[in-house]
Motif scaffolding. Structure first.
Motif, PDB file in Angstrom:
ATOM      1  N   LEU A  87      36.924  -6.723  23.851  1.00  0.00           N
ATOM      2  CA  LEU A  87      36.440  -6.531  22.493  1.00  0.00           C
ATOM      3  C   LEU A  87      34.915  -6.479  22.517  1.00  0.00           C
ATOM      4  CD1 LEU A  87      37.075  -6.448  19.431  1.00  0.00           C
ATOM      5  CD2 LEU A  87      36.938  -8.951  19.457  1.00  0.00           C
ATOM      6  N   VAL A  88      34.346  -5.492  21.838  1.00  0.00           N
ATOM      7  CA  VAL A  88      32.895  -5.349  21.725  1.00  0.00           C
ATOM      8  C   VAL A  88      32.534  -5.520  20.258  1.00  0.00           C
ATOM      9  CG1 VAL A  88      30.932  -3.810  22.069  1.00  0.00           C
ATOM     10  CG2 VAL A  88      32.839  -3.757  23.686  1.00  0.00           C
ATOM     11  N   THR A  89      31.628  -6.474  19.974  1.00  0.00           N
ATOM     12  CA  THR A  89      31.220  -6.721  18.589  1.00  0.00           C
ATOM     13  C   THR A  89      29.704  -6.742  18.483  1.00  0.00           C
ATOM     14  OG1 THR A  89      31.354  -9.113  18.896  1.00  0.00           O
ATOM     15  CG2 THR A  89      33.290  -8.037  17.989  1.00  0.00           C
ATOM     16  N   ASP A  90      29.199  -6.375  17.323  1.00  0.00           N
ATOM     17  CA  ASP A  90      27.761  -6.436  17.054  1.00  0.00           C
ATOM     18  C   ASP A  90      27.384  -7.847  16.649  1.00  0.00           C
ATOM     19  OD1 ASP A  90      27.459  -3.742  17.523  1.00  0.00           O
ATOM     20  OD2 ASP A  90      27.753  -3.189  15.427  1.00  0.00           O
ATOM     21  N   GLY A  91      26.152  -8.206  16.948  1.00  0.00           N
ATOM     22  CA  GLY A  91      25.635  -9.489  16.510  1.00  0.00           C
ATOM     23  C   GLY A  91      25.749 -10.562  17.574  1.00  0.00           C
ATOM     24  N   PRO A  92      25.179 -11.720  17.289  1.00  0.00           N
ATOM     25  CA  PRO A  92      25.163 -12.794  18.284  1.00  0.00           C
ATOM     26  C   PRO A  92      26.552 -13.364  18.537  1.00  0.00           C
ATOM     27  CG  PRO A  92      24.324 -13.583  16.196  1.00  0.00           C
ATOM     28  CD  PRO A  92      24.535 -12.095  16.043  1.00  0.00           C
ATOM     29  N   PHE A  93      26.699 -14.021  19.678  1.00  0.00           N
ATOM     30  CA  PHE A  93      27.963 -14.636  20.069  1.00  0.00           C
ATOM     31  C   PHE A  93      28.385 -15.708  19.073  1.00  0.00           C
ATOM     32  CE2 PHE A  93      30.103 -18.059  22.547  1.00  0.00           C
ATOM     33  CZ  PHE A  93      31.322 -17.411  22.702  1.00  0.00           C
ATOM     34  N   THR A  94      27.433 -16.513  18.631  1.00  0.00           N
ATOM     35  CA  THR A  94      27.736 -17.575  17.670  1.00  0.00           C
ATOM     36  C   THR A  94      26.820 -17.445  16.463  1.00  0.00           C
ATOM     37  OG1 THR A  94      26.159 -19.101  18.698  1.00  0.00           O
ATOM     38  CG2 THR A  94      28.440 -19.221  19.452  1.00  0.00           C
ATOM     39  N   GLU A  95      27.315 -17.854  15.330  1.00  0.00           N
ATOM     40  CA  GLU A  95      26.482 -17.955  14.137  1.00  0.00           C
ATOM     41  C   GLU A  95      25.845 -19.337  14.170  1.00  0.00           C
ATOM     42  OE1 GLU A  95      25.887 -15.613  11.829  1.00  0.00           O
ATOM     43  OE2 GLU A  95      27.155 -14.202  12.916  1.00  0.00           O
ATOM     44  N   GLY A  96      24.577 -19.391  13.951  1.00  0.00           N
ATOM     45  CA  GLY A  96      23.909 -20.676  13.993  1.00  0.00           C
ATOM     46  C   GLY A  96      22.625 -20.634  13.198  1.00  0.00           C
ATOM     47  N   LYS A  97      21.888 -21.713  13.262  1.00  0.00           N
ATOM     48  CA  LYS A  97      20.622 -21.805  12.554  1.00  0.00           C
ATOM     49  C   LYS A  97      19.444 -21.518  13.467  1.00  0.00           C
ATOM     50  CE  LYS A  97      22.412 -24.950   9.156  1.00  0.00           C
ATOM     51  NZ  LYS A  97      22.375 -26.224   8.513  1.00  0.00           N
ATOM     52  N   GLU A  98      19.727 -21.335  14.761  1.00  0.00           N
ATOM     53  CA  GLU A  98      18.679 -21.007  15.720  1.00  0.00           C
ATOM     54  C   GLU A  98      19.255 -20.100  16.781  1.00  0.00           C
ATOM     55  OE1 GLU A  98      17.375 -24.845  17.104  1.00  0.00           O
ATOM     56  OE2 GLU A  98      18.926 -24.920  18.615  1.00  0.00           O
ATOM     57  N   HIS A  99      18.363 -19.485  17.548  1.00  0.00           N
ATOM     58  CA  HIS A  99      18.796 -18.546  18.578  1.00  0.00           C
ATOM     59  C   HIS A  99      17.822 -18.580  19.749  1.00  0.00           C
ATOM     60  CE1 HIS A  99      15.997 -16.292  16.028  1.00  0.00           C
ATOM     61  NE2 HIS A  99      15.635 -15.704  17.148  1.00  0.00           N
ATOM     62  N   LEU A 100      18.280 -18.052  20.868  1.00  0.00           N
ATOM     63  CA  LEU A 100      17.421 -17.931  22.040  1.00  0.00           C
ATOM     64  C   LEU A 100      16.406 -16.829  21.765  1.00  0.00           C
ATOM     65  CD1 LEU A 100      16.843 -18.751  24.982  1.00  0.00           C
ATOM     66  CD2 LEU A 100      18.468 -16.992  25.682  1.00  0.00           C
ATOM     67  N   GLY A 101      15.147 -17.192  21.724  1.00  0.00           N
ATOM     68  CA  GLY A 101      14.100 -16.229  21.402  1.00  0.00           C
ATOM     69  C   GLY A 101      13.402 -15.674  22.623  1.00  0.00           C
ATOM     70  N   GLY A 102      13.441 -16.421  23.727  1.00  0.00           N
ATOM     71  CA  GLY A 102      12.787 -15.987  24.951  1.00  0.00           C
ATOM     72  C   GLY A 102      13.016 -17.013  26.034  1.00  0.00           C
ATOM     73  N   PHE A 103      12.506 -16.724  27.216  1.00  0.00           N
ATOM     74  CA  PHE A 103      12.721 -17.637  28.332  1.00  0.00           C
ATOM     75  C   PHE A 103      11.682 -17.399  29.407  1.00  0.00           C
ATOM     76  CE2 PHE A 103      15.136 -13.835  29.134  1.00  0.00           C
ATOM     77  CZ  PHE A 103      14.832 -13.532  30.449  1.00  0.00           C
ATOM     78  N   THR A 104      11.550 -18.397  30.258  1.00  0.00           N
ATOM     79  CA  THR A 104      10.713 -18.313  31.444  1.00  0.00           C
ATOM     80  C   THR A 104      11.521 -18.865  32.606  1.00  0.00           C
ATOM     81  OG1 THR A 104       8.685 -18.620  30.165  1.00  0.00           O
ATOM     82  CG2 THR A 104       8.556 -19.116  32.516  1.00  0.00           C
ATOM     83  N   VAL A 105      11.432 -18.218  33.747  1.00  0.00           N
ATOM     84  CA  VAL A 105      12.050 -18.720  34.969  1.00  0.00           C
ATOM     85  C   VAL A 105      10.918 -19.199  35.867  1.00  0.00           C
ATOM     86  CG1 VAL A 105      13.440 -18.141  37.006  1.00  0.00           C
ATOM     87  CG2 VAL A 105      13.995 -17.121  34.770  1.00  0.00           C
TER      88      VAL A 105
END
Length: 114
Positions: free
Chosen positions: A64-82
């Motif tokens: 199944l392919v769906t639009d939008g984030p995996f979970t509905e929430g009040k925050e999201h992953l905005g960026g990252f550093t490795v």
């Protein structure tokens, strides 16, 4: 040396005004340059808003392919550093520097497996 993912979580909603965002991004660039000079920086990236996400999930032989984030929430992953650090304490040192710049956003620190 272990690689660590420093995940930046931000609240859903509007981004800061351009002047405020420019100041924050400038300060974050200073921390990135410090990490590069220290030899721990591997990679960093910001992400588009969660509404640009597409989720692909397999269940019972169907995909199944769906639009939008995996979970509905009040925050999201905005960026990252490795980064690559000697241990968790060293990784937390850099996460603290990022958190100070990105206050009040939380930074999640997780080691990569293997």
């Amino acid at each position: 040396m272990t690689q660590y993912l420093l995940s930046i979580y931000q609240p859903d909603g509007p981004v800061p005004e351009p002047e405020a965002l420019a100041k924050i991004m400038g300060e974050l660039q200073v921390v990135n340059e410090e990490m590069q000079a220290a030899g721990v920086w591997v990679f960093a990236a910001g992400l588009h808003p969660p509404e640009t996400a597409t989720v692909v999930k397999a269940a019972r032989g169907e995909v199944l392919v769906t639009d939008g984030p995996f979970t509905e929430g009040k925050e999201h992953l905005g960026g990252f550093t490795v980064i690559e650090a000697e241990d968790l304490d060293a990784a937390l040192h850099w996460a603290r520097k990022m958190a100070a710049v990105l206050e009040p956003l939380p930074i999640e620190v997780r080691p990569f497996q293997g």
